[in-house]
Scaffold this active site. Structure first.
Site, PDB file in Angstrom:
ATOM      1  N   HIS A  80       5.227   8.396  17.852  1.00 46.81           N
ATOM      2  CA  HIS A  80       5.401   9.679  17.167  1.00 46.81           C
ATOM      3  C   HIS A  80       4.247  10.633  17.461  1.00 46.81           C
ATOM      4  O   HIS A  80       3.141  10.209  17.818  1.00 46.81           O
ATOM      5  CB  HIS A  80       5.530   9.462  15.662  1.00 46.81           C
ATOM      6  CG  HIS A  80       6.824   8.823  15.272  1.00 46.81           C
ATOM      7  ND1 HIS A  80       7.191   8.656  13.964  1.00 46.81           N
ATOM      8  CD2 HIS A  80       7.846   8.323  16.023  1.00 46.81           C
ATOM      9  CE1 HIS A  80       8.389   8.078  13.920  1.00 46.81           C
ATOM     10  NE2 HIS A  80       8.796   7.866  15.160  1.00 46.81           N
ATOM     11  N   GLU A  82       2.373  12.500  15.513  1.00 45.82           N
ATOM     12  CA  GLU A  82       1.200  12.312  14.655  1.00 45.82           C
ATOM     13  C   GLU A  82       0.389  11.104  15.126  1.00 45.82           C
ATOM     14  O   GLU A  82      -0.839  11.147  15.185  1.00 45.82           O
ATOM     15  CB  GLU A  82       1.629  12.104  13.190  1.00 45.82           C
ATOM     16  CG  GLU A  82       2.438  13.251  12.610  1.00 45.82           C
ATOM     17  CD  GLU A  82       3.939  13.066  12.721  1.00 45.82           C
ATOM     18  OE1 GLU A  82       4.649  13.539  11.836  1.00 45.82           O
ATOM     19  OE2 GLU A  82       4.415  12.436  13.710  1.00 45.82           O
ATOM     20  N   CYS A 108       6.914  10.586   8.848  1.00 43.84           N
ATOM     21  CA  CYS A 108       7.638   9.413   8.365  1.00 43.84           C
ATOM     22  C   CYS A 108       6.642   8.483   7.657  1.00 43.84           C
ATOM     23  O   CYS A 108       5.427   8.729   7.675  1.00 43.84           O
ATOM     24  CB  CYS A 108       8.320   8.693   9.527  1.00 43.84           C
ATOM     25  SG  CYS A 108       7.171   7.824  10.633  1.00 43.84           S
ATOM     26  N   CYS A 111       3.873   7.087  10.036  1.00 43.68           N
ATOM     27  CA  CYS A 111       2.840   8.080  10.332  1.00 43.68           C
ATOM     28  C   CYS A 111       1.978   8.354   9.104  1.00 43.68           C
ATOM     29  O   CYS A 111       0.766   8.527   9.217  1.00 43.68           O
ATOM     30  CB  CYS A 111       3.470   9.368  10.854  1.00 43.68           C
ATOM     31  SG  CYS A 111       4.171   9.169  12.512  1.00 43.68           S
TER      32      CYS A 111
END
Length: 151
Positions: A80, A82, A108, A111
């Site tokens: 992801h 992040e 999410c 993260c």
């Protein structure tokens, strides 16, 4: 002269959107920028780990299996945005403790856990995510959260 200068949050969110344009995900293009004292420390976008085939090239298993957004993360090839921003800071020896993370999408839960442990103090995001658990984790960790709806 009628030029309007963007406020600092709009400025960094626009950079996060530009970073997202590098995404190799077929479903969501996400970008993240980590900032401290109005200086960019790190950026990241979602895509396959370094050196591995991109979903753009080989397809998306989650798409093929019709898995809803926010579910079955373990089947996704992508790191992801992040996560990539946090990893890049670590790789380059840049402390992000006390920083602000600008991300095009709501983090999410995976993260959120990394954001908490990286000691990021503020998260500003632009699009909502179906799973609210990430936001709840951030709230429980006393991380300031700001939603700026993106166009």
């Amino acid at each position: 002269m009628d030029k309007k200068r963007p406020d600092i949050d709009t400025y960094f969110m626009s950079i996060a959107k530009l970073v997202a344009s590098r995404s190799t995900c077929l479903r969501q293009n996400v970008g993240a920028v980590i900032v401290k004292d109005k200086r960019i420390l790190s950026t990241g976008y979602n895509g396959a780990p370094t050196g591995l085939a991109h979903c753009l090239d080989i397809g998306c298993l989650r798409e093929e299996l019709n898995i809803a957004s926010g579910e079955r993360h373990e089947l996704c090839r992508a790191v992801h945005a992040e996560q990539n921003a946090i990893i890049q800071a670590a790789v380059h020896g840049v402390s992000i403790a006390g920083a602000t993370l600008y991300t095009t999408h709501q983090p999410c839960i995976m993260c959120a856990k990394m954001i908490i442990n990286a000691k990021i103090k503020k998260v500003i995001y632009g699009k909502k995510y179906p799973d609210e658990r990430g936001l709840q984790f951030l709230k429980d960790a006393n991380i300031e959260i700001i939603y700026i709806p993106s166009e």
